[in-house]
Design an enzyme around this catalytic site. Structure first.
Site, PDB file in Angstrom:
ATOM      1  N   ASN A   1      -6.869  -7.158  -1.548  1.00  0.00           N
ATOM      2  CA  ASN A   1      -5.912  -6.145  -1.071  1.00  0.00           C
ATOM      3  C   ASN A   1      -4.514  -7.166  -0.862  1.00  0.00           C
ATOM      4  O   ASN A   1      -4.361  -7.754  -0.098  1.00  0.00           O
ATOM      5  CB  ASN A   1      -6.177  -5.476   0.250  1.00  0.00           C
ATOM      6  CG  ASN A   1      -5.309  -4.761   0.898  1.00  0.00           C
ATOM      7  OD1 ASN A   1      -4.376  -3.958   0.334  1.00  0.00           O
ATOM      8  ND2 ASN A   1      -5.211  -4.432   2.464  1.00  0.00           N
ATOM      9  N   TRP A   2      -3.591  -6.843  -1.852  1.00  0.00           N
ATOM     10  CA  TRP A   2      -2.639  -7.560  -1.871  1.00  0.00           C
ATOM     11  C   TRP A   2      -1.525  -7.501  -0.947  1.00  0.00           C
ATOM     12  O   TRP A   2      -0.454  -8.126  -0.657  1.00  0.00           O
ATOM     13  CB  TRP A   2      -1.644  -7.538  -3.196  1.00  0.00           C
ATOM     14  CG  TRP A   2      -2.679  -8.282  -4.422  1.00  0.00           C
ATOM     15  CD1 TRP A   2      -3.959  -8.938  -4.378  1.00  0.00           C
ATOM     16  CD2 TRP A   2      -2.267  -8.346  -5.624  1.00  0.00           C
ATOM     17  NE1 TRP A   2      -4.185  -9.206  -5.433  1.00  0.00           N
ATOM     18  CE2 TRP A   2      -3.208  -9.239  -6.337  1.00  0.00           C
ATOM     19  CE3 TRP A   2      -0.833  -7.945  -6.430  1.00  0.00           C
ATOM     20  CZ2 TRP A   2      -3.127  -9.479  -7.595  1.00  0.00           C
ATOM     21  CZ3 TRP A   2      -0.915  -8.420  -7.637  1.00  0.00           C
ATOM     22  CH2 TRP A   2      -1.818  -9.153  -8.339  1.00  0.00           C
ATOM     23  N   LYS A   3      -1.556  -6.017  -0.397  1.00  0.00           N
ATOM     24  CA  LYS A   3      -0.716  -5.795   0.862  1.00  0.00           C
ATOM     25  C   LYS A   3       1.011  -5.684   0.162  1.00  0.00           C
ATOM     26  O   LYS A   3       1.058  -5.759  -1.073  1.00  0.00           O
ATOM     27  CB  LYS A   3      -0.652  -6.547   2.066  1.00  0.00           C
ATOM     28  CG  LYS A   3      -2.210  -6.310   2.503  1.00  0.00           C
ATOM     29  CD  LYS A   3      -2.349  -7.157   3.951  1.00  0.00           C
ATOM     30  CE  LYS A   3      -3.735  -6.967   4.300  1.00  0.00           C
ATOM     31  NZ  LYS A   3      -3.995  -7.487   5.778  1.00  0.00           N
TER      32      LYS A   3
ATOM     33  N   HIS B   1      -6.070   1.976   6.093  1.00  0.00           N
ATOM     34  CA  HIS B   1      -5.781   0.699   6.417  1.00  0.00           C
ATOM     35  C   HIS B   1      -5.520   0.560   7.904  1.00  0.00           C
ATOM     36  O   HIS B   1      -4.717   1.322   8.119  1.00  0.00           O
ATOM     37  CB  HIS B   1      -5.429  -0.083   5.449  1.00  0.00           C
ATOM     38  CG  HIS B   1      -5.350  -1.556   5.668  1.00  0.00           C
ATOM     39  ND1 HIS B   1      -4.733  -2.159   6.464  1.00  0.00           N
ATOM     40  CD2 HIS B   1      -6.246  -2.486   4.904  1.00  0.00           C
ATOM     41  CE1 HIS B   1      -4.994  -3.628   6.530  1.00  0.00           C
ATOM     42  NE2 HIS B   1      -5.888  -3.864   5.649  1.00  0.00           N
TER      43      HIS B   1
ATOM     44  N   GLU C   1      -3.199  -1.055   9.270  1.00  0.00           N
ATOM     45  CA  GLU C   1      -1.776  -1.302   9.105  1.00  0.00           C
ATOM     46  C   GLU C   1      -1.190   0.149   8.959  1.00  0.00           C
ATOM     47  O   GLU C   1      -0.176   0.398   9.559  1.00  0.00           O
ATOM     48  CB  GLU C   1      -1.210  -2.478   8.157  1.00  0.00           C
ATOM     49  CG  GLU C   1      -1.847  -3.679   8.311  1.00  0.00           C
ATOM     50  CD  GLU C   1      -1.944  -4.600   7.194  1.00  0.00           C
ATOM     51  OE1 GLU C   1      -2.595  -5.810   7.591  1.00  0.00           O
ATOM     52  OE2 GLU C   1      -1.791  -4.221   6.033  1.00  0.00           O
TER      53      GLU C   1
ATOM     54  N   GLU D   1     -13.236  -2.611   8.936  1.00  0.00           N
ATOM     55  CA  GLU D   1     -12.144  -3.665   9.382  1.00  0.00           C
ATOM     56  C   GLU D   1     -12.160  -4.006  10.990  1.00  0.00           C
ATOM     57  O   GLU D   1     -11.821  -3.277  11.632  1.00  0.00           O
ATOM     58  CB  GLU D   1     -10.756  -3.407   9.198  1.00  0.00           C
ATOM     59  CG  GLU D   1     -10.409  -2.805   7.614  1.00  0.00           C
ATOM     60  CD  GLU D   1      -8.996  -2.170   7.716  1.00  0.00           C
ATOM     61  OE1 GLU D   1      -8.277  -3.084   7.176  1.00  0.00           O
ATOM     62  OE2 GLU D   1      -8.684  -1.227   8.225  1.00  0.00           O
TER      63      GLU D   1
ATOM     64  N   GLY E   1      -6.119 -11.239   9.606  1.00  0.00           N
ATOM     65  CA  GLY E   1      -4.834 -12.283   9.719  1.00  0.00           C
ATOM     66  C   GLY E   1      -4.644 -12.969  10.780  1.00  0.00           C
ATOM     67  O   GLY E   1      -3.885 -13.659  11.287  1.00  0.00           O
TER      68      GLY E   1
ATOM     69  N   SER F   1     -10.791 -11.152   7.476  1.00  0.00           N
ATOM     70  CA  SER F   1     -10.884 -12.773   7.321  1.00  0.00           C
ATOM     71  C   SER F   1     -11.643 -13.201   6.307  1.00  0.00           C
ATOM     72  O   SER F   1     -12.394 -14.202   6.598  1.00  0.00           O
ATOM     73  CB  SER F   1     -10.587 -13.351   8.494  1.00  0.00           C
ATOM     74  OG  SER F   1      -9.312 -13.009   9.023  1.00  0.00           O
TER      75      SER F   1
ATOM     76  N   GLY G   1      -8.075  -9.708   2.130  1.00  0.00           N
ATOM     77  CA  GLY G   1      -6.405  -9.705   2.236  1.00  0.00           C
ATOM     78  C   GLY G   1      -6.081 -11.026   1.717  1.00  0.00           C
ATOM     79  O   GLY G   1      -5.745 -11.381   0.525  1.00  0.00           O
ATOM     80  N   GLY G   2      -5.596 -12.014   2.743  1.00  0.00           N
ATOM     81  CA  GLY G   2      -4.879 -13.240   2.251  1.00  0.00           C
ATOM     82  C   GLY G   2      -5.454 -13.968   1.372  1.00  0.00           C
ATOM     83  O   GLY G   2      -4.825 -14.551   0.373  1.00  0.00           O
TER      84      GLY G   2
END
Length: 253
Positions: free
Chosen positions: A9-11, A97, A99, A169, A175, A215, A236-237
């Site tokens: 998930n590059w966001k 998601h 966010e 999640e 994050g 994470s 994610g990251g």
């Protein structure tokens, strides 16, 4: 066997040159995936065609959109429809998601509409659910995530729900550098499967892939993915670093 999925998930990250370089580096690793395994790259809308081209000829590699709108078409400036995604041969879409829920106030009911139209156009939704820190600290996480499933998914028939991928999640672990232990991940995934079984039956619930999305990194993916009810991760990251995501792909069951 349930599909084991490593989903990136590059966001809202990367320029087009960096996006292309990242994809090329991952593809160059030539990670071979079995028929029960998939790599899914959820990329920003401007990079969908670039990403689709990059994975051409790669078995079990797929591209996802990070969102879609709930209507087929119309005067909704700035939105992207599933009809558009289908026309690009995009096969997955991330919905709900944390966010999107927090920043854009997306409700369970609104997400149900998005899920409906995604399935109507044969696009597989990766439906996200999970609790914030306050709910976890109050010990109310089980009821909280059960309600998310009930209000967004329980209107589906058995054949429809099996076309949905779920991503759990723990919002307090996104994050923040915090990660739920593998035991905590398994506990919640087993609970989600139990909730699904209560509505759709155990056989159906046992066929639904449930990903962990908090994470996930190269150094913890194998342990987390080894849990019996964890079917991969929504990353994610770490998905923005080629070596990290390659290692995560290799950590699938």
């Amino acid at each position: 066997m349930r599909k084991q999925i490593a989903a990136a998930n590059w966001k809202m990250n990367l320029t087009v040159d960096k996006a292309e370089a990242l994809l090329n580096d991952i593809i160059a690793a030539n990670v071979e995936l079995g028929q029960d395994q998939s790599a899914v790259f959820a990329v920003p809308f401007p990079y969908l065609q670039l990403a689709k081209k990059a994975i051409t000829g790669k078995d079990n590699y797929f591209i996802a959109a990070e969102n879609c709108y709930s209507k087929k078409s119309g005067a909704y400036t700035g939105e992207v429809s599933v009809e558009m995604l289908q026309s690009l041969a995009i096969q997955y879409v991330v919905l709900g998601h944390s966010e999107r829920r927090e920043y854009f106030r997306e409700s369970n009911q609104f997400l149900a509409e998005k899920l409906n139209i995604a399935l109507e156009y044969s696009i597989t939704p990766i439906f996200c659910c999970g609790e914030p820190l306050s709910i976890r600290e109050a010990g109310a996480q089980n009821g909280f995530v059960a309600m998310q499933l009930e209000e967004s998914l329980f209107h589906f028939a058995e054949d429809e729900i099996q076309k949905v991928v779920i991503a759990y999640e723990p919002i307090w672990a996104i994050g923040t550098g915090k990660t739920a232990t593998s035991e905590q991940a398994q506990e919640m995934h087993a609970h989600l499967r139990k909730v699904l079984a209560g509505k759709f039956g155990k056989e159906v619930a046992d066929n639904i892939s449930i990903l962990y999305g908090g994470s996930v990194k190269a150094n913890n993916a194998k342990e987390i993915f080894s849990q019996p009810d964890v079917d991969g991760g929504l990353v994610g990251g770490a998905s923005l670093i080629a070596d990290e995501f390659i290692a995560i792909m290799k950590s699938l069951k």
